[in-house]
Write a protein that holds these residues in place. Structure first.
Motif, PDB file in Angstrom:
ATOM      1  N   CYS A 236       1.275   3.528   3.145  1.00 50.99           N
ATOM      2  CA  CYS A 236       1.541   2.748   4.392  1.00 50.99           C
ATOM      3  C   CYS A 236       2.991   2.935   4.824  1.00 50.99           C
ATOM      4  CB  CYS A 236       1.082   1.280   4.427  1.00 50.99           C
ATOM      5  SG  CYS A 236       1.600   0.247   5.785  1.00 50.99           S
TER       6      CYS A 236
ATOM      7  N   HIS B 105       0.790  -6.305   3.083  1.00 49.75           N
ATOM      8  CA  HIS B 105       0.039  -5.271   3.483  1.00 49.75           C
ATOM      9  C   HIS B 105      -1.411  -5.946   3.794  1.00 49.75           C
ATOM     10  CE1 HIS B 105      -1.606  -1.643   4.970  1.00 49.75           C
ATOM     11  NE2 HIS B 105      -2.728  -1.870   4.438  1.00 49.75           N
TER      12      HIS B 105
ATOM     13  N   HIS C 176      -1.253  -1.401   9.217  1.00 51.25           N
ATOM     14  CA  HIS C 176      -0.400  -2.669   8.512  1.00 51.25           C
ATOM     15  C   HIS C 176      -0.255  -3.270  10.022  1.00 51.25           C
ATOM     16  CE1 HIS C 176       2.849  -4.213   5.862  1.00 51.25           C
ATOM     17  NE2 HIS C 176       2.872  -4.917   6.891  1.00 51.25           N
TER      18      HIS C 176
ATOM     19  N   ASN D 194       0.756  -1.135  -0.025  1.00 53.10           N
ATOM     20  CA  ASN D 194      -0.072  -0.112  -0.154  1.00 53.10           C
ATOM     21  C   ASN D 194       0.807   1.048   0.070  1.00 53.10           C
ATOM     22  OD1 ASN D 194      -1.642   2.210   0.765  1.00 53.10           O
ATOM     23  ND2 ASN D 194      -2.843   0.915   2.195  1.00 53.10           N
TER      24      ASN D 194
ATOM     25  N   PHE E 259       4.782   1.122   7.008  1.00 54.95           N
ATOM     26  CA  PHE E 259       5.470  -0.206   7.143  1.00 54.95           C
ATOM     27  C   PHE E 259       5.601  -0.759   5.771  1.00 54.95           C
ATOM     28  CE2 PHE E 259       4.068  -1.015  11.915  1.00 54.95           C
ATOM     29  CZ  PHE E 259       4.869  -0.037  12.238  1.00 54.95           C
ATOM     30  N   CYS E 260       4.857  -0.607   4.815  1.00 47.49           N
ATOM     31  CA  CYS E 260       4.973  -0.920   3.373  1.00 47.49           C
ATOM     32  C   CYS E 260       6.201  -0.485   2.773  1.00 47.49           C
ATOM     33  CB  CYS E 260       3.949  -0.961   2.228  1.00 47.49           C
ATOM     34  SG  CYS E 260       2.626  -2.167   2.878  1.00 47.49           S
TER      35      CYS E 260
HETATM   36 ZN    ZN Z   1       1.342  -1.723   4.667  1.00 51.91          ZN
END
Ligand code: ZN
Ligand code: AMP
Length: 138
Positions: free
Chosen positions: A6, A48, A99, A3, A8-9
């Motif tokens: 995002c 994700h 996430h 994503n 964390f992505c």
């Molecule tokens: Zn993510």
């Protein structure tokens, strides 16, 4: 699946730096940037998924496969007595990053990391009634 909005992505993609602890095909573990105890580590799926119940069984299996080993390393490295695993799901539960992630939080006696556990008692029959409603949904 990733994503673009995002954080964390972006970490998984290498676009935002992290202090990496462990990585395999399914999982990335890295140091939390805002720790609540020394060694506070996050374990995330590389793909994700917003919340725990949205994860595929393969992803859940992949996390199960390595989280114990990561926990053991974290706890030994900071010489902690204990640990909490925390997975906040949804804003009302304190999830800020959408996430899915597991917090590994090393703990020691009297560290005061979490406050009071706000336990209470059900009214007569209430636990049975709620339990029946949950069973119907399984
Ligand atoms: Zn993510
Ligand atoms: P939660 O409230 O369960 O969504 O927790 C999100 C966690 O992600 C917090 O503990 C943050 O400190 C952590 N966090 C946010 N951004 C980063 C980042 N760039 N690197 C490492 N940890 C982060």
């Amino acid at each position: 699946m990733s994503n673009s909005d995002c954080i964390f992505c972006s970490i998984v993609a290498g676009n935002i730096p992290c202090i990496r602890i462990f990585e395999d095909e399914v999982v990335l573990a890295f140091m939390d940037i805002g720790p609540i105890s020394d060694g506070h580590t996050l374990v995330i799926p590389k793909a994700h998924f917003g919340r725990l119940h949205e994860c595929s069984t393969e992803v859940l299996a992949g996390i199960s496969n390595c989280i114990g080993r990561i926990v053991q390393a974290v706890v030994e490295a900071v010489d902690a007595e204990a640990y909490n695993i925390l997975c906040n799901n949804g804003a009302a539960a304190g999830q800020l990053v959408e996430h899915v992630h597991f917090h590994i939080i090393p703990r020691n006696s009297g560290d005061g990391v979490f406050g009071r556990w706000p336990a209470y008692k059900y009214q007569e029959g209430q636990a049975e009634e709620i339990g029946a409603r949950i069973r119907e949904k399984i």
